[in-house]
Write a protein that holds these residues in place. Structure first.
Motif, short mmCIF file in Angstrom:
data_model
loop_
_atom_site.label_atom_id
_atom_site.label_comp_id
_atom_site.label_asym_id
_atom_site.label_seq_id
_atom_site.Cartn_x
_atom_site.Cartn_y
_atom_site.Cartn_z
N LEU A 141 1.35 8.39 -6.89
CA LEU A 141 2.04 9.69 -6.99
C LEU A 141 2.87 10.10 -7.98
O LEU A 141 2.79 10.69 -9.10
CB LEU A 141 2.86 10.05 -5.48
CG LEU A 141 3.30 11.54 -5.62
CD1 LEU A 141 2.33 12.51 -5.51
CD2 LEU A 141 4.03 11.59 -4.10
N LEU A 142 4.05 9.18 -8.24
CA LEU A 142 4.68 9.10 -9.55
C LEU A 142 3.93 9.04 -10.81
O LEU A 142 4.38 9.64 -11.64
CB LEU A 142 5.79 8.06 -9.30
CG LEU A 142 6.78 8.59 -8.26
CD1 LEU A 142 7.97 7.29 -8.16
CD2 LEU A 142 7.72 9.73 -8.37
N HIS A 143 3.31 7.88 -10.93
CA HIS A 143 2.60 7.84 -11.92
C HIS A 143 1.81 9.25 -12.58
O HIS A 143 1.65 9.34 -13.76
CB HIS A 143 1.65 6.47 -11.97
CG HIS A 143 0.62 6.35 -13.10
ND1 HIS A 143 1.02 6.32 -14.25
CD2 HIS A 143 -0.85 6.75 -13.11
CE1 HIS A 143 -0.30 5.96 -15.10
NE2 HIS A 143 -1.19 6.27 -14.32
N GLY A 144 1.11 9.65 -11.48
CA GLY A 144 0.28 10.90 -11.78
C GLY A 144 1.27 11.91 -12.34
O GLY A 144 0.77 12.51 -13.26
N VAL A 145 2.38 12.11 -11.57
CA VAL A 145 3.22 13.29 -12.21
C VAL A 145 3.74 12.83 -13.55
O VAL A 145 3.68 13.56 -14.55
CB VAL A 145 4.51 13.37 -11.12
CG1 VAL A 145 5.63 14.30 -11.84
CG2 VAL A 145 3.92 14.07 -9.80
N LEU A 146 4.07 11.71 -13.72
CA LEU A 146 4.54 11.32 -14.98
C LEU A 146 3.35 11.34 -16.18
O LEU A 146 3.51 11.72 -17.39
CB LEU A 146 5.10 9.73 -15.04
CG LEU A 146 6.28 9.59 -14.56
CD1 LEU A 146 6.66 8.21 -14.35
CD2 LEU A 146 7.46 10.52 -15.19
N LEU A 188 -0.36 7.94 1.03
CA LEU A 188 0.86 7.98 1.71
C LEU A 188 0.42 8.78 3.08
O LEU A 188 1.12 8.48 3.95
CB LEU A 188 1.93 8.82 1.01
CG LEU A 188 2.55 8.07 -0.06
CD1 LEU A 188 3.47 8.89 -0.93
CD2 LEU A 188 3.19 6.70 0.34
N SER A 189 -0.52 9.76 3.07
CA SER A 189 -0.73 10.48 4.30
C SER A 189 -1.95 9.66 5.17
O SER A 189 -2.30 10.14 6.36
CB SER A 189 -1.13 11.82 4.20
OG SER A 189 -1.88 12.08 3.07
N GLY A 190 -2.20 8.46 4.77
CA GLY A 190 -3.16 7.65 5.61
C GLY A 190 -4.72 8.18 5.58
O GLY A 190 -5.40 7.60 6.34
N ALA A 191 -5.07 8.85 4.33
CA ALA A 191 -6.44 9.17 4.20
C ALA A 191 -7.39 8.12 3.99
O ALA A 191 -7.00 7.32 3.09
CB ALA A 191 -6.42 10.20 3.26
N GLU A 192 -8.42 8.02 4.45
CA GLU A 192 -9.37 6.83 4.46
C GLU A 192 -10.03 6.81 3.00
O GLU A 192 -10.26 5.66 2.36
CB GLU A 192 -10.48 6.79 5.40
CG GLU A 192 -9.95 6.30 7.03
CD GLU A 192 -10.97 6.60 7.84
OE1 GLU A 192 -12.13 6.21 7.62
OE2 GLU A 192 -10.70 6.72 9.06
N TRP A 193 -10.26 7.94 2.57
CA TRP A 193 -10.96 8.17 1.26
C TRP A 193 -10.02 7.74 0.13
O TRP A 193 -10.33 7.13 -1.12
CB TRP A 193 -11.36 9.47 0.86
CG TRP A 193 -10.20 10.31 0.91
CD1 TRP A 193 -9.84 11.14 2.05
CD2 TRP A 193 -9.40 10.81 -0.08
NE1 TRP A 193 -8.90 12.15 1.84
CE2 TRP A 193 -8.63 11.93 0.32
CE3 TRP A 193 -9.24 10.45 -1.42
CZ2 TRP A 193 -7.57 12.41 -0.26
CZ3 TRP A 193 -8.11 11.11 -2.08
CH2 TRP A 193 -7.49 11.84 -1.59
N THR A 249 -4.39 11.56 -5.04
CA THR A 249 -4.76 10.31 -4.49
C THR A 249 -3.46 9.63 -3.97
O THR A 249 -3.55 9.21 -2.61
CB THR A 249 -5.48 9.37 -5.37
OG1 THR A 249 -6.64 10.03 -5.92
CG2 THR A 249 -6.04 8.00 -4.76
N GLY A 250 -2.42 9.49 -4.70
CA GLY A 250 -1.25 8.99 -4.04
C GLY A 250 -0.51 9.79 -2.74
O GLY A 250 -0.43 9.03 -1.89
N ALA A 270 0.97 -1.26 -0.09
CA ALA A 270 -0.12 0.11 -0.02
C ALA A 270 0.93 1.31 0.17
O ALA A 270 0.63 2.35 -0.62
CB ALA A 270 -0.75 -0.02 1.20
N THR A 271 1.92 1.15 0.75
CA THR A 271 3.07 2.44 0.63
C THR A 271 3.41 2.59 -0.58
O THR A 271 3.66 3.75 -1.33
CB THR A 271 4.03 2.30 1.90
OG1 THR A 271 3.18 2.04 3.16
CG2 THR A 271 4.90 3.49 1.83
#
Length: 145
Positions: free
Chosen positions: A38-43, A92-97, A87-88, A30-31
């Motif tokens: 996050l990286l996929h989003g940036v790319l 990483l910050s542990g948000a439930e959504w 979303t990434g 999950a981490t």
């Protein structure tokens, strides 16, 4: 009266796992999925900008069943990239959504990359594999309370 610690072994298997965490592979996954998303989003943002800025960045193919101009694909990838990066960060910050949104986004990304196969086949296949891994890890991860 002191509280007794909860056992970390399951009676059925006798294996030690932290309560509520499920598989250690899923917890680490999950981490890793959060970082990948996050990286996929940036790319995907960069990929979308390249397709929007200049239609000649990607090779043109003949007739293809999922035909759409590259500017349209660029906007799709740009929007998906921004949402995936947010979303990434949430994962990483542990948000439930973020888990549910992450699974939905990885599913959409899987479809989008499948449709992008004729333009960048190797990249699309790699990103499709990442999407499958993200779906698996987020679906199997059970964070402890």
């Amino acid at each position: 009266m002191t509280a007794q610690p909860r056992p970390t072994t399951t009676p059925e298997t006798g294996r030690g796992t932290a309560p509520g965490s499920g598989s250690p592979w899923a917890a680490g996954g999950a981490t890793f999925a959060g970082v990948l998303m996050l990286l996929h989003g940036v790319l995907a943002i960069f990929q979308g900008i390249a397709a929007i800025a200049e239609d000649d960045v990607y090779a043109r193919l003949g007739d293809y069943v999922y035909e759409i101009n590259l500017t349209g694909w660029g906007w799709i990838l740009l929007i998906l990239g921004v949402v995936a990066a947010v979303t990434g960060w949430g994962i990483l910050s542990g948000a439930e959504w973020a888990r549910a949104v992450g699974i939905a986004l990885a599913s959409l990304s899987l479809v989008a990359q499948f449709l992008f196969l004729p333009y960048a086949p190797l990249w699309s296949l790699v990103m499709m594999l990442f999407a499958v891994f993200v779906i698996w890890s987020l679906a199997n991860y059970r964070p402890s309370a």
